[in-house]
Design an enzyme around this catalytic site. Sequence first.
Site, short mmCIF file in Angstrom:
data_model
loop_
_atom_site.label_atom_id
_atom_site.label_comp_id
_atom_site.label_asym_id
_atom_site.label_seq_id
_atom_site.Cartn_x
_atom_site.Cartn_y
_atom_site.Cartn_z
N HIS A 11 0.61 -1.25 -0.03
CA HIS A 11 0.06 -0.06 0.01
C HIS A 11 0.81 1.25 0.13
O HIS A 11 1.94 1.45 0.35
CB HIS A 11 -0.87 0.04 1.32
CG HIS A 11 -0.25 0.06 2.63
ND1 HIS A 11 0.28 1.18 3.17
CD2 HIS A 11 0.00 -0.82 3.54
CE1 HIS A 11 0.86 1.04 4.42
NE2 HIS A 11 0.85 -0.19 4.58
N GLY A 12 0.19 2.40 -0.46
CA GLY A 12 0.86 3.76 -0.28
C GLY A 12 1.06 4.20 0.93
O GLY A 12 0.73 3.60 2.02
N ASP A 15 0.32 8.72 7.12
CA ASP A 15 0.71 9.40 8.06
C ASP A 15 1.41 8.71 9.44
O ASP A 15 2.60 9.17 9.72
CB ASP A 15 -0.15 10.38 8.93
CG ASP A 15 -0.54 11.56 7.82
OD1 ASP A 15 0.22 11.85 7.05
OD2 ASP A 15 -1.68 12.06 8.13
N GLU A 84 -2.12 -7.22 7.33
CA GLU A 84 -0.85 -7.14 8.05
C GLU A 84 -0.91 -8.21 9.15
O GLU A 84 -2.05 -8.37 9.64
CB GLU A 84 -0.85 -5.71 8.32
CG GLU A 84 0.56 -5.44 9.17
CD GLU A 84 1.92 -5.86 8.19
OE1 GLU A 84 1.83 -7.03 7.73
OE2 GLU A 84 2.62 -5.07 8.04
#
Length: 204
Positions: A11-12, A15, A84
């Site tokens: 994924h990108g 934050d 994950e």
Amino acid sequence: MSVKKIYLIRHGQTDFNVQGIVQGSGVDSSLNAAGHDQASRFFAAYKHLTFDKVYTSTLQRTQQSVQGFLDLGLPHEAHSSLNEISWGVREGTRITPEEDAEYQGVLHQWEQGETHARLSGGESPDEVAARQRVFIKLMLSRPEEENILVCMHGRAMRVLLCQLLNYSLSCMDAFEHRNLCLYKVHYTGSMFSVRNFLDTTHLS
């Protein structure tokens, strides 16, 4: 059968990635502006391909990373087996190797082949591998899907690559990852092979 081509991406950026805060399966963070830009760049580079299916985890940061393809109306399935690893009580906390002896100790255990080890309240690589085998079986049961896009997470991606390529899980850190990196994997019907390793050319 013809060659199955698997475009496997992480994924990108979020934050939490920037802040060094642990994101496991229990943290459903979203992409930040840089992450959305990475997703747009990947889409621009690969939108010419006809993907038969897009697979993601159930966490929004993976689905946001492939939104351009979903907007094209491509078939999509979200699977918790691609989530994950769970980092247990460490999720949502700032963690570095220098500051956290328990985390460093578990990483060392994994490197030594003790892949049953886990952080408190979390998952072990063995447990992640077990749930991923459900997805691998599903993926291989669909030979009609010749080109697939899979978006998941860093540690889970390392585990998956070990399984596909028949490496011990103790070797998983050999598979480096960055936000929106690509591993292109081919499956011939009998074996998997990596054609693109940690490819980030689409981000430049």
